[in-house]
Write a protein that holds these residues in place. Structure first.
Motif, PDB file in Angstrom:
ATOM      1  N   LEU A 237       0.828  -1.210   0.000  1.00 25.00           N
ATOM      2  CA  LEU A 237       0.000   0.000   0.000  1.00 25.00           C
ATOM      3  C   LEU A 237       0.860   1.256   0.000  1.00 25.00           C
ATOM      4  CD1 LEU A 237      -2.787  -1.106   2.511  1.00 25.00           C
ATOM      5  CD2 LEU A 237      -3.038  -0.739   0.057  1.00 25.00           C
ATOM      6  N   ASP A 238       1.910   1.266   0.829  1.00 21.30           N
ATOM      7  CA  ASP A 238       2.786   2.443   0.856  1.00 21.30           C
ATOM      8  C   ASP A 238       3.442   2.651  -0.498  1.00 21.30           C
ATOM      9  OD1 ASP A 238       2.118   2.849   3.465  1.00 21.30           O
ATOM     10  OD2 ASP A 238       3.932   1.884   4.295  1.00 21.30           O
ATOM     11  N   GLY A 239       3.830   1.555  -1.148  1.00 22.95           N
ATOM     12  CA  GLY A 239       4.461   1.673  -2.462  1.00 22.95           C
ATOM     13  C   GLY A 239       3.502   2.238  -3.506  1.00 22.95           C
ATOM     14  N   LEU A 240       2.283   1.755  -3.447  1.00 22.63           N
ATOM     15  CA  LEU A 240       1.288   2.269  -4.408  1.00 22.63           C
ATOM     16  C   LEU A 240       1.014   3.757  -4.191  1.00 22.63           C
ATOM     17  CD1 LEU A 240      -1.285  -0.678  -4.477  1.00 22.63           C
ATOM     18  CD2 LEU A 240       0.258   0.023  -6.307  1.00 22.63           C
ATOM     19  N   TYR A 241       0.862   4.153  -2.908  1.00 28.75           N
ATOM     20  CA  TYR A 241       0.618   5.567  -2.606  1.00 28.75           C
ATOM     21  C   TYR A 241       1.804   6.421  -3.051  1.00 28.75           C
ATOM     22  CZ  TYR A 241      -3.446   4.358   0.271  1.00 28.75           C
ATOM     23  OH  TYR A 241      -4.671   3.924   0.705  1.00 28.75           O
ATOM     24  N   LYS A 242       3.020   5.948  -2.795  1.00 24.56           N
ATOM     25  CA  LYS A 242       4.207   6.712  -3.169  1.00 24.56           C
ATOM     26  C   LYS A 242       4.318   6.834  -4.675  1.00 24.56           C
ATOM     27  CE  LYS A 242       9.236   6.743  -2.673  1.00 24.56           C
ATOM     28  NZ  LYS A 242      10.432   6.030  -2.141  1.00 24.56           N
ATOM     29  N   LEU A 243       4.013   5.736  -5.387  1.00 23.28           N
ATOM     30  CA  LEU A 243       4.092   5.754  -6.849  1.00 23.28           C
ATOM     31  C   LEU A 243       3.082   6.741  -7.438  1.00 23.28           C
ATOM     32  CD1 LEU A 243       5.139   4.618  -9.550  1.00 23.28           C
ATOM     33  CD2 LEU A 243       3.408   2.812  -9.344  1.00 23.28           C
ATOM     34  N   LEU A 244       1.848   6.690  -6.952  1.00 22.10           N
ATOM     35  CA  LEU A 244       0.828   7.595  -7.476  1.00 22.10           C
ATOM     36  C   LEU A 244       1.159   9.047  -7.166  1.00 22.10           C
ATOM     37  CD1 LEU A 244      -2.437   5.595  -6.593  1.00 22.10           C
ATOM     38  CD2 LEU A 244      -1.385   5.884  -8.844  1.00 22.10           C
ATOM     39  N   ALA A 245       1.724   9.303  -5.950  1.00 23.06           N
ATOM     40  CA  ALA A 245       2.092  10.672  -5.593  1.00 23.06           C
ATOM     41  C   ALA A 245       3.213  11.175  -6.486  1.00 23.06           C
ATOM     42  CB  ALA A 245       2.506  10.731  -4.116  1.00 23.06           C
ATOM     43  N   GLU A 246       4.204  10.354  -6.764  1.00 21.21           N
ATOM     44  CA  GLU A 246       5.302  10.768  -7.634  1.00 21.21           C
ATOM     45  C   GLU A 246       4.819  11.037  -9.058  1.00 21.21           C
ATOM     46  OE1 GLU A 246       8.065   7.607  -7.320  1.00 21.21           O
ATOM     47  OE2 GLU A 246       8.909   8.269  -5.384  1.00 21.21           O
ATOM     48  N   VAL A 247       3.941  10.170  -9.554  1.00 21.60           N
ATOM     49  CA  VAL A 247       3.411  10.367 -10.912  1.00 21.60           C
ATOM     50  C   VAL A 247       2.590  11.655 -10.979  1.00 21.60           C
ATOM     51  CG1 VAL A 247       1.863   9.419 -12.657  1.00 21.60           C
ATOM     52  CG2 VAL A 247       3.427   7.908 -11.428  1.00 21.60           C
ATOM     53  N   LEU A 248       1.842  11.941  -9.908  1.00 20.09           N
ATOM     54  CA  LEU A 248       0.996  13.134  -9.901  1.00 20.09           C
ATOM     55  C   LEU A 248       1.835  14.403  -9.832  1.00 20.09           C
ATOM     56  CD1 LEU A 248      -1.963  14.090  -9.821  1.00 20.09           C
ATOM     57  CD2 LEU A 248      -1.823  14.002  -7.325  1.00 20.09           C
ATOM     58  N   ILE A 249       2.946  14.368  -9.074  1.00 20.04           N
ATOM     59  CA  ILE A 249       3.756  15.570  -8.875  1.00 20.04           C
ATOM     60  C   ILE A 249       4.734  15.800 -10.021  1.00 20.04           C
ATOM     61  CG2 ILE A 249       5.486  16.622  -7.368  1.00 20.04           C
ATOM     62  CD1 ILE A 249       4.166  15.191  -5.018  1.00 20.04           C
ATOM     63  N   ASP A 250       5.323  14.746 -10.540  1.00 21.96           N
ATOM     64  CA  ASP A 250       6.403  14.860 -11.534  1.00 21.96           C
ATOM     65  C   ASP A 250       5.834  14.753 -12.954  1.00 21.96           C
ATOM     66  OD1 ASP A 250       8.714  14.926 -12.938  1.00 21.96           O
ATOM     67  OD2 ASP A 250       9.488  12.983 -12.209  1.00 21.96           O
ATOM     68  N   PRO A 251       5.831  15.870 -13.721  1.00 16.77           N
ATOM     69  CA  PRO A 251       5.315  15.798 -15.097  1.00 16.77           C
ATOM     70  C   PRO A 251       6.163  14.922 -16.007  1.00 16.77           C
ATOM     71  CG  PRO A 251       5.398  18.090 -14.318  1.00 16.77           C
ATOM     72  CD  PRO A 251       6.170  17.244 -13.337  1.00 16.77           C
ATOM     73  N   ALA A 252       7.452  14.711 -15.619  1.00 18.26           N
ATOM     74  CA  ALA A 252       8.345  13.917 -16.469  1.00 18.26           C
ATOM     75  C   ALA A 252       8.499  12.495 -15.964  1.00 18.26           C
ATOM     76  CB  ALA A 252       9.715  14.596 -16.553  1.00 18.26           C
ATOM     77  N   HIS A 253       7.618  12.038 -15.141  1.00 18.85           N
ATOM     78  CA  HIS A 253       7.729  10.686 -14.594  1.00 18.85           C
ATOM     79  C   HIS A 253       7.606   9.659 -15.728  1.00 18.85           C
ATOM     80  CE1 HIS A 253       6.845   7.128 -12.142  1.00 18.85           C
ATOM     81  NE2 HIS A 253       7.328   7.814 -11.104  1.00 18.85           N
ATOM     82  N   PRO A 254       8.414   8.616 -15.676  1.00 17.94           N
ATOM     83  CA  PRO A 254       8.371   7.599 -16.757  1.00 17.94           C
ATOM     84  C   PRO A 254       6.995   6.961 -16.947  1.00 17.94           C
ATOM     85  CG  PRO A 254      10.320   7.316 -15.393  1.00 17.94           C
ATOM     86  CD  PRO A 254       9.495   8.354 -14.711  1.00 17.94           C
ATOM     87  N   LEU A 255       6.265   6.798 -15.844  1.00 19.18           N
ATOM     88  CA  LEU A 255       4.950   6.180 -15.970  1.00 19.18           C
ATOM     89  C   LEU A 255       3.999   7.065 -16.788  1.00 19.18           C
ATOM     90  CD1 LEU A 255       3.191   3.785 -15.261  1.00 19.18           C
ATOM     91  CD2 LEU A 255       2.554   4.905 -13.125  1.00 19.18           C
ATOM     92  N   ARG A 256       4.172   8.405 -16.643  1.00 15.02           N
ATOM     93  CA  ARG A 256       3.372   9.301 -17.471  1.00 15.02           C
ATOM     94  C   ARG A 256       3.700   9.100 -18.951  1.00 15.02           C
ATOM     95  NH1 ARG A 256       0.586  13.870 -15.779  1.00 15.02           N
ATOM     96  NH2 ARG A 256       0.554  14.219 -13.514  1.00 15.02           N
ATOM     97  N   GLY A 257       5.027   8.893 -19.229  1.00 18.83           N
ATOM     98  CA  GLY A 257       5.416   8.630 -20.611  1.00 18.83           C
ATOM     99  C   GLY A 257       4.793   7.361 -21.140  1.00 18.83           C
ATOM    100  N   LYS A 258       4.776   6.315 -20.290  1.00 22.07           N
ATOM    101  CA  LYS A 258       4.140   5.069 -20.703  1.00 22.07           C
ATOM    102  C   LYS A 258       2.640   5.262 -20.971  1.00 22.07           C
ATOM    103  CE  LYS A 258       7.693   2.285 -20.468  1.00 22.07           C
ATOM    104  NZ  LYS A 258       8.180   1.571 -21.680  1.00 22.07           N
TER     105      LYS A 258
END
Length: 416
Positions: A237-258
């Motif tokens: 759960l902590d990993g999922l929350y951290k991942l979603l927060a990073e994707v939401l904050i970072d416009p250049a996050h790799p997951l956004r590119g995917k």
């Protein structure tokens, strides 16, 4: 309470007046005969009464002969209107066609008519005061009664069928592909992506218990005995929350590119991949054929119809007020815009000419056949009711003019 007499009553009054004048002339003729030897002036009175009586009788015969046989006698060329009903019908129809329903006549009569301005002045005028209130209430009630007269289920089914037929003809996949391509190019998809990420976080938070239960059920006995399943669930759960927060904050996050790559590929497939397009069409047709969609649409339509009826009958105006306001605004445009008037007048003139060209003969036949179907009594009563009062004036005039002519003849006889 007394009032203005109706047309038949006024005609009856004039007929009695004319008859009374004729009787008075007959009485005067008899009385004046007793005094002719007393003074020469009585000769003029007698001549007036005699000629007036003759003129009145002649005009009574002429007027009566139009509608019926005088005294019921079978005199030739009497009861003219009842005997010539069919010819009158044909003459009326021919007159209507020759003077009103030919294209040239219609165009000429409408040439100087500004129908658009007249309509505009009428629509713009009643927007205030009592007239506007009556128009608003009438418009609202008319709309409400129209909506109530509709069969909700039948109309809803018809509308749904029409929308379904229209949707079946439209290929959805290319439209979705073009919309998605344009959204990606203008980066309009980014707010939607952020909303989807937030929605994913809220969904995970709302279902933490379910996720923990799933991890606990999947873990073996040793892991559960040592309590590592709880740590594992917390880590996941902590990993999922951290991942979603990073994707939401970072416009250049790799997951956004995917995600961008996936959306771009989906847009391409919607436009160019036959298998994807066929899958979308199949999903669309299954959705249209789903009975639940039909039930949903009937409910939506009934709520819309009920809401419109309620709004139309609101005392404060509702749809009736909106309709009146819209008509008033349209009236102002028609009243003040010469170019709009020119276009609408031209359209009205062409429409009227077209109606006269295509349906003039049918209108004429309708008039002729309608009059022919009337019985003779109906035709007589309607014509007599329309012009009977004026014909009685002819009797009055005939009596008076006849009397004056008698005086003139008697004077000439005396002088000569």
């Amino acid at each position: 309470m007394g009032g203005i007499p109706t047309t038949p009553d006024r005609a009856r009054i004039m007929r009695r007046t004319a008859t009374g004048l004729l009787v008075a002339m007959a009485a005067l003729f008899v009385i004046s005969g007793q005094w002719v030897e007393v003074h020469p002036a009585w000769g003029f009175v007698r001549a007036f009464a005699e000629a007036a009586m003759i003129g009145g009788l002649a005009d009574w015969f002429a007027v009566t002969a139009l509608f019926r046989r005088p005294l019921g006698l079978p005199i030739p060329h009497t009861a003219i209107i009842p005997e010539n009903k069919d010819r009158i019908a044909d003459t009326m129809a021919s007159f209507l066609q020759d003077n009103f329903l030919t294209p040239a006549v219609v165009a000429r009569r409408m040439q100087d008519m500004n129908l658009a301005r007249a309509a505009g002045e009428y629509l713009a005028a009643p927007s205030q005061g009592e007239t506007g209130a009556r128009l608003r209430a009438g418009a609202g009630e008319l709309l409400a009664e129209f909506l109530e007269s509709l069969d909700p289920e039948r109309l809803g089914t018809q509308v749904r069928g029409g929308l379904k037929a229209l949707a079946a003809k439209v290929e959805v996949a290319p439209l979705l592909g073009q919309m998605l391509t344009a959204a990606i190019a203008d980066k309009r998809h980014l707010p939607l992506m952020d909303s989807a990420i937030r929605w994913a976080g809220l969904t995970i938070e709302a279902n933490e218990g379910l996720i923990r239960a799933m991890i606990h059920d999947k873990a073996n006995g040793l892991v559960r005995w040592t309590g590592l399943d709880e740590r594992l669930a917390n880590a996941v759960l902590d990993g999922l929350y951290k991942l979603l927060a990073e994707v939401l904050i970072d416009p250049a996050h790799p997951l956004r590119g995917k995600l961008d790559e996936g959306l771009a590929k989906l847009a391409h497939d919607l436009l160019h991949d036959a298998e994807t397009r066929e899958k979308i069409e199949r999903m669309k047709n299954e959705l249209l054929d789903n009975p639940a969609v039909s039930t949903w649409w009937i409910g939506v339509w009934e709520r819309i119809r009920t809401s419109l009826i309620k709004t139309a009958r609101e005392p404060g105006g509702g749809l009736g007020g909106q309709l009146t306001q819209s008509l008033a605004e349209l009236g102002k445009v028609l009243r003040d815009d010469p170019r709009m008037q020119l276009q609408l007048n031209r359209f009205a003139r062409r429409t009227a000419v077209g109606v006269a060209t295509r349906y003039g003969g049918q209108i004429v036949r309708l008039v002729s056949e309608t009059v022919r179907r009337w019985d003779a009594r109906t035709v007589t009563d309607r014509i007599e009711g329309a012009v009977g009062r004026d014909l009685q004036f002819i009797r009055l005039n005939g009596t008076i003019v006849g009397g004056l002519a008698g005086v003139a003849i008697h004077a000439a006889d005396v002088l000569l």
